[in-house]
Design a protein around this motif. Structure first.
Motif: not given
Ligand code: SAM
Length: 240
Positions: A89-91, A8-15, A22-26
């Motif tokens: 935003l900082a990430i 969901l995070l990646l899909q949201g980002g893509e949209e 690169p930020h999944v770990e953070a």
């Protein structure tokens, strides 16, 4: 983070046109710290992983729409709460220098611990009221951007944020759906404190489809000395 929440995070980002791989770990660490913090104190109403990912992380990143935060610079997050939108935003934008501000010391203590745990050197949290900072020469007129999510009505936000911006600086106010009345009052308040509404971007939150609005206000003139009024007044008795 579960595979479903990561997807969901990646899909949201893509949209939003963002590659969050690169930020999944953070974000995974932020999620864990948030859940830990929420268990101890009343930091956020959201407990479910899916809700945190979509309504905190992806929702915060919608502030990047329109490219208003694409330049490097000093960005104050007015009423950051548990660190939103400042921490996401900082990430994703390490070049931004973020100053998350909240009136509640407990919330800023959490943001400070979390930024340190994530190694976010571009985050300098501050416990303060925006009204106080707006009259402090160390903060008045010193920010390139003010970003804010779910804090106050547009007229109150204009009075709180515009004094903090340098000439040409921009307020990025993220809200739910906004009424024509609030927008009209916000335009009048912005003019009164030295700003102009530059854009109103109505959109749907990725994946969930909930209505959101970004209101962009540019500082076009000096804010009169009498603003912001004293603590609590901008929200209690909005200018318009
Ligand atoms: N922005 C966060 C979010 O989207 O999750 C928190 C939103 S919460 C509803 C509003 C926050 O704004 C509270 O933590 C409150 O303490 C803070 N706040 C409200 N008015 C403020 C002011 N004048 N100065 C500083 N913080 C303020």
């Amino acid at each position: 983070m579960t595979p479903e929440a990561t997807a969901l995070l990646l899909q949201g980002g893509e949209e939003l046109g963002l590659d969050l791989v690169p930020h999944v770990e953070a974000f995974t660490r932020l999620l864990a710290l948030l859940q830990e913090g929420a268990a101890q104190t009343n930091l956020t109403a959201l407990r479910d992983e899916r809700d945190i990912v979509l309504k905190h992380f992806v929702d915060s990143l919608t502030c990047l729409r329109g490219g208003w935060l694409d330049r490097d610079g000093r960005v104050l997050d007015l009423g950051t709460g548990a660190g939103f939108p400042a921490l996401p935003l900082a990430i994703v934008r390490p070049e931004l220098r973020l100053v998350p501000v909240d009136a509640t010391a407990k919330k800023i203590a959490f943001v400070t611990r979390t930024a340190a745990a994530l190694g976010l050197e571009n985050v300098t949290p501050l416990t303060a009221r925006a009204e106080t900072l707006g009259r402090d020469p160390e903060h008045r007129g010193r920010y390139d951007r003010v970003v804010t999510r779910a804090v106050a009505s547009l007229p109150a936000l204009a009075e709180l944020a515009l004094p903090l911006l340098r000439a040409g600086g921009v307020l990025v106010a993220q809200k739910g759906p906004i009424s024509a009345e609030e927008l009209d009052a916000g335009r009048l308040a912005a003019t009164e404190v030295g700003g102009e509404v530059r854009a109103v971007d109505a959109f749907a939150l990725p994946v969930l489809g909930e209505a959101r609005t970004l209101v962009i206000v540019e500082k076009t003139a000096t804010t009169p000395e009498r603003y912001p009024r004293r603590e609590g007044v901008p929200a209690r008795k909005p200018l318009f």
